[in-house]
Design an enzyme around this catalytic site. Structure first.
Site, PDB file in Angstrom:
ATOM      1  N   ASP A 133      32.038  21.266  59.225  1.00 41.07           N
ATOM      2  CA  ASP A 133      32.045  19.969  59.908  1.00 41.07           C
ATOM      3  C   ASP A 133      32.169  18.848  58.867  1.00 41.07           C
ATOM      4  O   ASP A 133      31.418  18.832  57.880  1.00 41.07           O
ATOM      5  CB  ASP A 133      30.697  19.851  60.662  1.00 41.07           C
ATOM      6  CG  ASP A 133      30.668  18.717  61.664  1.00 41.07           C
ATOM      7  OD1 ASP A 133      31.743  18.287  62.103  1.00 41.07           O
ATOM      8  OD2 ASP A 133      29.552  18.286  62.024  1.00 41.07           O
ATOM      9  N   GLY A 152      25.122  10.286  65.887  1.00 35.57           N
ATOM     10  CA  GLY A 152      23.697   9.993  65.771  1.00 35.57           C
ATOM     11  C   GLY A 152      22.997   9.795  67.102  1.00 35.57           C
ATOM     12  O   GLY A 152      23.612   9.836  68.172  1.00 35.57           O
ATOM     13  N   SER A 183      23.002  15.831  67.743  1.00 35.01           N
ATOM     14  CA  SER A 183      21.783  15.020  67.908  1.00 35.01           C
ATOM     15  C   SER A 183      20.935  15.442  69.101  1.00 35.01           C
ATOM     16  O   SER A 183      19.696  15.467  69.008  1.00 35.01           O
ATOM     17  CB  SER A 183      22.151  13.536  68.050  1.00 35.01           C
ATOM     18  OG  SER A 183      22.830  13.109  66.893  1.00 35.01           O
TER      19      SER A 183
HETATM   20  O1  G3H Z   1      28.414  14.472  62.291  1.00 34.85           O
HETATM   21  C1  G3H Z   1      27.444  14.858  61.660  1.00 34.85           C
HETATM   22  C2  G3H Z   1      26.606  15.999  62.122  1.00 34.85           C
HETATM   23  O2  G3H Z   1      25.724  15.604  63.131  1.00 34.85           O
HETATM   24  C3  G3H Z   1      25.909  16.644  60.949  1.00 34.85           C
HETATM   25  O3  G3H Z   1      24.866  15.875  60.475  1.00 34.85           O
HETATM   26  O4  G3H Z   1      25.273  15.701  58.019  1.00 34.85           O
HETATM   27  O5  G3H Z   1      22.988  15.298  58.987  1.00 34.85           O
HETATM   28  O6  G3H Z   1      23.938  17.615  58.905  1.00 34.85           O
HETATM   29  P1  G3H Z   1      24.236  16.150  59.001  1.00 34.85           P
HETATM   30  P1  13P Z   2      26.240  13.712  67.741  1.00 36.74           P
HETATM   31  O1  13P Z   2      25.508  12.972  66.658  1.00 36.74           O
HETATM   32  O2  13P Z   2      26.590  12.786  68.873  1.00 36.74           O
HETATM   33  O3  13P Z   2      25.499  14.903  68.222  1.00 36.74           O
HETATM   34  O4  13P Z   2      27.638  14.212  67.129  1.00 36.74           O
HETATM   35  C1  13P Z   2      27.691  15.363  66.327  1.00 36.74           C
HETATM   36  C2  13P Z   2      28.992  15.493  65.603  1.00 36.74           C
HETATM   37  O5  13P Z   2      29.969  14.831  65.857  1.00 36.74           O
HETATM   38  C3  13P Z   2      29.065  16.526  64.550  1.00 36.74           C
HETATM   39  O6  13P Z   2      30.283  16.485  63.875  1.00 36.74           O
HETATM   40 ZN    ZN Z   3      31.120  14.514  63.731  1.00 32.44          ZN
END
Ligand code: G3H
Ligand code: 13P
Ligand code: ZN
Length: 320
Positions: free
Chosen positions: A93, A190, A268
């Protein structure tokens, strides 16, 4: 080099083709620990849904990439043991460099995102193309991104959306060779997306414009948590201090899943569900000190959340 195929994982190509035809989206859930992984797999097996397991670079640092690889391999076996071998993708991701994507591919990931959305257009194309050329040698699928989402993403915080410009998508897809495209149409990262009273809106009109220009091409929505109000209330009831906030309405996501949107990212909401369950145990049973006594309920709540998402939001149930 370990191929994801040896681990029993799949890339996203066929899953997206079927999702496009069937008018649903594949769930992409983030994980960085065992309870999250158990909840995701159990929920997806029970709803017979394909799944994309997402690892952010922060998660990779937190959990250690060797462990993550074995966990993903374990997830494949766990699904079989639960009685239904669902297709599982292991996806990076928000990859931010060629080196990170290459490393993940060598470690058994079946899909990577190269997020050049903060770069100038031509630089985004050049970086994405480089990752695609490398990844496709190993039959690993690649997600690119055009447009910038508001909200927090790792350490980057964008205050406003920069919507994807439909005029750019055809050129971007053609020149990069990506397998899917993440777009910015009003979702954001978020738990603090909108204040109560604001009107969250997925810009389905922009999505339609994009679909017209790249018909049948898989679209990805990031930032798609809905910030369930009952869960936020539960966190605060048990001593939490979450600010009032609302997310993306589930009905809007359901609509988007019926279109070219083939992958919906949710992280989130899972964090909120786990936190609510853990806080409840801490308040109601302050004598507990065995982590299984609070992580177990957190896992159960997470599983229920994911089952609900698969059935009522993504429409991915019974599609595995
Ligand atoms: O888009 C971001 C995802 O929610 C991952 O979050 O970088 O805090 O693991 P993180
Ligand atoms: P949310 O913060 O809305 O859950 O999105 C997660 C996301 O896009 C991970 O790449
Ligand atoms: Zn994302």
């Amino acid at each position: 080099m370990i191929s994801y195929k040896e681990l029993g994982l799949v890339n996203s190509r066929d899953l997206f083709a079927k999702a496009m035809q069937g008018g649903y989206a594949i769930p992409a859930y983030n994980f960085n620990n065992m309870e999250q992984l158990q909840a995701i797999i159990a929920a997806c097996v029970e709803t017979k849904s394909p799944v994309i397991l997402q690892v952010s670079s922060g998660a990779r640092k937190y959990a250690n990439q060797t462990l993550l690889r074995y966990m993903a391999q374990g997830a494949v076996e766990y699904a079989k043991e639960l009685g239904y071998p669902i297709p599982i993708v292991l996806h990076l991701d928000h990859g931010d460099s060629f080196e990170l994507c290459k490393n993940c591919i060598e470690f058994g990931f079946s899909s990577v995102m190269i997020d050049g959305s903060h770069l100038p257009y031509e630089e985004n194309i050049a970086l994405t193309r480089r990752v695609v050329d490398y990844a496709h040698q190993y039959d690993v699928t690649v997600e690119g991104e055009l447009g910038v989402l508001a909200g927090v993403e790792d350490d980057v915080n964008a205050e406003h959306h920069t919507y994807t410009q439909p005029e750019e998508v055809e050129d971007f897809v053609k020149r990069t060779g990506v397998d899917s495209l993440a777009i910015s149409i009003g979702t954001s990262h978020g738990a603090f997306k909108f204040k109560p009273g604001q009107k969250p809106e997925i810009r389905l009109d922009i999505l339609k414009e994009i679909e017209k220009r790249i018909p049948g091409f898989p679209i990805v929505l990031h930032g798609s948590s809905s910030v369930p109000q009952d869960i936020v209330a539960e966190i605060n009831r048990y001593g939490g201090k979450m600010k009032d906030s609302i997310g993306i309405p589930e009905e809007q996501l359901r609509k988007a899943a019926g279109s070219a949107v083939c992958k919906i990212n949710i992280d989130s909401d899972g964090r909120l569900a786990m936190t609510a369950a853990i806080r409840k145990v801490f308040v109601e049973k302050p004598e507990e000190f065995d982590p299984r006594k609070y992580l177990g309920p957190a896992r159960d709540k997470l599983k229920e959340l994911y089952k609900h998402k698969n059935i009522n939001v993504l429409g991915s149930d019974n599609k595995a």
